[in-house]
Design an enzyme around this catalytic site. Structure first.
Site, PDB file in Angstrom:
ATOM      1  N   THR A 191       0.740  -1.249   0.045  1.00  0.00           N
ATOM      2  CA  THR A 191       0.078   0.068  -0.005  1.00  0.00           C
ATOM      3  C   THR A 191       0.901   1.246  -0.019  1.00  0.00           C
ATOM      4  O   THR A 191       2.160   1.311   0.574  1.00  0.00           O
ATOM      5  CB  THR A 191      -1.009   0.033   1.289  1.00  0.00           C
ATOM      6  OG1 THR A 191      -2.109   1.042   0.850  1.00  0.00           O
ATOM      7  CG2 THR A 191      -0.391   0.324   2.498  1.00  0.00           C
ATOM      8  N   CYS A 245      -2.892   7.313   8.190  1.00  0.00           N
ATOM      9  CA  CYS A 245      -3.563   6.051   8.047  1.00  0.00           C
ATOM     10  C   CYS A 245      -2.373   5.125   8.577  1.00  0.00           C
ATOM     11  O   CYS A 245      -1.260   5.262   8.800  1.00  0.00           O
ATOM     12  CB  CYS A 245      -3.702   5.750   6.713  1.00  0.00           C
ATOM     13  SG  CYS A 245      -5.050   6.949   5.713  1.00  0.00           S
ATOM     14  N   HIS A 252      -5.705  -1.185   4.975  1.00  0.00           N
ATOM     15  CA  HIS A 252      -5.227   0.340   5.049  1.00  0.00           C
ATOM     16  C   HIS A 252      -6.301   1.244   5.661  1.00  0.00           C
ATOM     17  O   HIS A 252      -7.116   1.484   5.182  1.00  0.00           O
ATOM     18  CB  HIS A 252      -4.891   0.761   3.552  1.00  0.00           C
ATOM     19  CG  HIS A 252      -4.576   2.160   3.395  1.00  0.00           C
ATOM     20  ND1 HIS A 252      -3.594   2.585   2.521  1.00  0.00           N
ATOM     21  CD2 HIS A 252      -4.822   3.235   4.124  1.00  0.00           C
ATOM     22  CE1 HIS A 252      -3.187   3.684   2.743  1.00  0.00           C
ATOM     23  NE2 HIS A 252      -3.932   4.383   3.407  1.00  0.00           N
TER      24      HIS A 252
END
Lengths: 209, 165
Positions: free
Chosen positions: B26, B32, B49
C-alpha cells in the site's frame, strides 16, 4: 444535504467557486514572480479516495503541500500542492538561491518563503470565495509539508470519510509558461474539499437549491 | 528485491490478501495505518489500509469495513481464515500513523495518526495477534510492501530511504 443529491448543476456552481478563487490566487502568484501564470478550467467531481490519489500522479508522488483548515459559516480543507521539482524552482526564483531543495535539508529562508507564498495564495483564494458567497471563512494558518501526495492529501479526507466513501473536490491547476520555449506546464493544484455538511450552506448562499 | 513477484496493491480504506509468489503493498500512508497480518507456515499475508480508529465515527449510511480499525482488522482476519490461514499462528506488523502537518491548533483530526495506531493495537490485542514489528508515528509518509515468503515488511519513505522490519 446528502452528498448523493448533488447534481451536475451543483457541480457547475462549485466550478465557479474554483474559478474565482484560483483566478485571484494566480494573479497574486503572477505578480509575486513577475511571470505569466494561467489556470485551467476547474475540475469538480465526486471521486473515490483512491481516484483522489491519481490527481497528482499517484499516492507516492513527491510533492510540497500547503494545508489549512477552514472554519466559519462553512468548514473544509484546502491544499496547494506542487510537484517538488516545481516547488524547488519557484522558491529558487523567489530567494535567489539555486541550491535550494525541499528534498535535501531545505534552508529556513526557503521554507518560510514557501509558507508565506501559501499564506498569500490561500488568502487570495479564500477572500475571493468569501466575497463571492458572502460567507464568513476563518482559515487556520497554513502548514507546510514535503512528502508523498497520498500521505499529505489523506488528512483532508478525514472529515469526509466519516460520512462517505466519495469526496467532492474542487481542483484548479495553474500553469506556468516557460520563458524560453513558451511551453506550458502545470505548476500546482488548488484543492478545496468542503466538509459534506457545508454544501447546502454554499448553495443557499448563491441562491441555488 | 521483490521485482520478480506479483504485487497485490491495496488502496486507502481497502483490504486484500497475498499468497506465496505475491507481495502486498500500500502506498502513501500518512495518518493512516497499514496493518499486515500473516501466517508464516502458510505463506499468506493480508493487509488493511485503515483511515479512522472507530466505526462509531461513521455518520453515513453504508459502512466500509476496511476504513476503520475496529471493523477492518477483524474483517481481514476472517478473510484470511477463509483463505487457509491458521488463526493461532497469525502475527502482525504495522506501519503508519504519522502526523504530516504540525499545527498549533489542537484539532481532533490532527491527532488521527496516533489514535489510529492505538485502535489497531487494541484490535490486535483482542484477537490475540502479537505485533512482531512496527514503524509508527513520526511525520513521514510511508509506502509499505510485505513479502509472505520472507515475512519482511519493506518500508519506504521520502527522506529516510528504504528499510526492512
Amino acid at each position: 444535504m446528502d452528498i448523493q443529491q448533488i447534481t451536475s448543476f451543483h457541480l457547475d456552481v462549485l466550478k465557479e467557486i474554483g474559478n474565482i478563487g484560483a483566478a485571484h490566487a494566480a494573479t497574486a502568484l503572477s505578480s509575486l514572480l513577475n511571470t505569466k501564470i494561467d489556470m485551467h478550467v476547474p475540475q469538480v467531481e465526486m471521486v473515490t479516495f483512491n481516484d483522489m490519489m491519481e490527481r497528482v500522479g499517484g499516492a507516492e508522488t513527491f510533492v510540497t503541500g500547503i494545508y489549512l483548515r477552514i472554519d466559519g459559516d462553512i468548514s473544509g480543507g484546502m491544499f496547494f500542492i506542487m510537484p517538488v521539482e516545481q516547488a524547488n524552482q519557484l522558491i529558487r526564483k523567489l530567494i535567489h538561491d539555486e541550491t535550494f531543495n525541499f528534498a535535501q535539508s531545505p534552508s529556513e529562508l526557503g521554507l518560510s518563503a514557501m509558507q508565506e507564498m501559501g499564506n498569500i495564495l490561500s488568502g487570495s483564494y479564500l477572500s475571493a470565495l468569501s466575497d463571492f458567497t458572502s460567507l464568513k471563512l476563518y482559515p487556520t494558518p497554513p502548514a507546510l509539508a514535503s512528502d508523498m501526495f497520498g500521505a499529505i492529501i489523506s488528512i483532508g479526507l478525514i472529515e469526509v470519510s466519516q460520512i462517505s466513501d466519495y469526496v467532492i473536490v474542487i481542483d484548479t491547476s495553474i500553469i506556468e509558461q516557460d520563458e524560453k520555449d513558451g511551453t506550458e506546464e502545470v505548476s500546482g493544484h488548488f484543492f478545496l474539499i468542503p466538509d459534506p455538511d457545508s454544501f447546502s450552506t454554499i448553495f443557499t448562499s448563491l441562491g441555488v437549491q | 528485491m521483490f521485482t520478480n513477484l506479483d504485487v497485490v496493491k491495496v488502496g486507502i480504506a481497502q483490504l486484500d490478501v497475498a499468497i506465496h509468489t505475491q507481495t502486498i503493498r500500500t502506498s502513501g500512508l500518512g495518518s493512516c495505518v497499514g496493518v499486515v497480518i500473516y501466517d508464516e507456515s502458510k505463506q499468506i499475508a493480508g493487509l488493511v489500509h485503515v483511515m479512522l480508529p472507530d466505526s462509531a465515527l461513521s455518520r453515513g449510511g453504508q459502512l466500509t469495513v476496511a476504513k476503520f480499525a475496529d471493523t477492518g482488522v477483524p474483517a481481514l482476519v476472517e478473510i484470511m481464515k477463509k483463505r487457509g490461514a491458521i488463526p493461532f499462528k497469525l502475527k502482525a506488523k504495522i506501519a503508519g500513523g504519522a502526523q504530516m502537518f504540525k499545527f498549533t491548533s489542537n484539532q481532533d483530526s490532527m491527532r488521527i495518526g496516533p489514535r489510529n495506531v492505538d485502535a489497531v493495537k487494541d484490535q490486535l490485542r483482542k484477537l490475540g495477534i502479537p505485533i512482531i514489528a512496527e514503524d509508527t508515528g513520526g511525520n513521514s509518509g510511508r509506502t509499505i510492501e510485505f513479502n509472505p515468503q520472507t515475512s519482511k515488511l519493506q518500508i519506504r519513505t521520502v527522506n529516510q530511504g528504504v528499510k526492512d522490519i
